[in-house]
Design a protein around this motif. Structure first.
Motif, short mmCIF file in Angstrom:
data_model
loop_
_atom_site.label_atom_id
_atom_site.label_comp_id
_atom_site.label_asym_id
_atom_site.label_seq_id
_atom_site.Cartn_x
_atom_site.Cartn_y
_atom_site.Cartn_z
N HIS A 170 8.32 47.26 68.58
CA HIS A 170 9.51 47.70 68.26
C HIS A 170 9.98 48.93 68.85
O HIS A 170 9.35 49.54 69.27
CB HIS A 170 9.60 48.12 66.53
N VAL A 171 11.37 48.77 69.50
CA VAL A 171 11.78 49.79 70.26
C VAL A 171 12.50 50.61 69.44
O VAL A 171 13.37 50.44 68.77
CB VAL A 171 13.07 49.30 71.48
N THR A 172 12.25 51.99 69.26
CA THR A 172 12.88 52.89 68.83
C THR A 172 13.43 54.16 69.45
O THR A 172 12.83 54.32 70.38
CB THR A 172 11.77 53.61 67.71
N GLU A 173 14.61 54.66 69.05
CA GLU A 173 15.06 55.64 69.94
C GLU A 173 15.04 56.88 69.25
O GLU A 173 14.85 57.27 68.10
CB GLU A 173 16.59 55.30 70.09
#
Length: 173
Positions: A170-173
């Protein structure tokens, strides 16, 4: 030549021969028992053990274990050896049938039955069922060596479960 008055005496003599490693003599006595009384279930059990563990004749072993179970379903010693053979041969339907009978037979080794079920599921990559069976085996076991073996089986299956889990990123910012 020895004279035996009862079939039970001949059976005990055969078991004695087997316990001292005299398989040929024990096999001869057991075959004599079966020829005189084909319904003597415990002789079938002993023959099944010889054919499975000593001679590696799995079909004949299966015949004798199954015959023993049919003739004397309350004989608990037969179930673990028979299940061991069925798991080895990966006979799914028969594994389930025999395990249910074994678990409902007083005196049967329930920890051993669950352990063999765990092995069966593990061999077939059914990790959740294997883990469940090994946990049931752990709850039933009373021998420390067997307990250690079951703990190792639990860890092995958990490790395999982790290896087969998909990785999700999962790409989290």
């Amino acid at each position: 030549m020895d004279a035996y008055y009862t079939i039970e005496e001949k059976y005990l003599r055969a078991v004695d021969k087997l316990s001292y490693g005299k398989t040929t003599k024990g096999l001869k006595l057991l075959n004599e028992i079966i020829s005189n009384d084909p319904l003597y279930a415990r002789a079938h059990h002993q023959l099944g053990m010889i054919y499975y563990y000593e001679m590696k004749d799995y079909q004949t072993a299966g015949y004798h274990f199954k015959t023993c179970m049919e003739l004397e379903p309350s004989f608990p010693d037969n179930y673990t050896d028979y299940l061991d053979l069925l798991v080895f041969l990966n006979m799914e339907k028969t594994v389930h049938t025999v395990s249910v009978k074994a678990l409902n037979t007083p005196g049967a080794d329930t920890a051993g039955v669950y352990d063999l079920l765990g092995l069966f599921y593990e061999k077939n990559k059914q990790w959740t069922k294997a883990l469940d069976a090994y946990q049931k085996a752990f709850m039933e076991v009373t021998d420390n060596t067997e307990k250690t073996d079951i703990e190792l089986s639990l860890k092995r299956v958990q490790s395999k479960m982790k290896q087969t889990q998909a990785y999700n990123y999962h790409v989290t910012e």
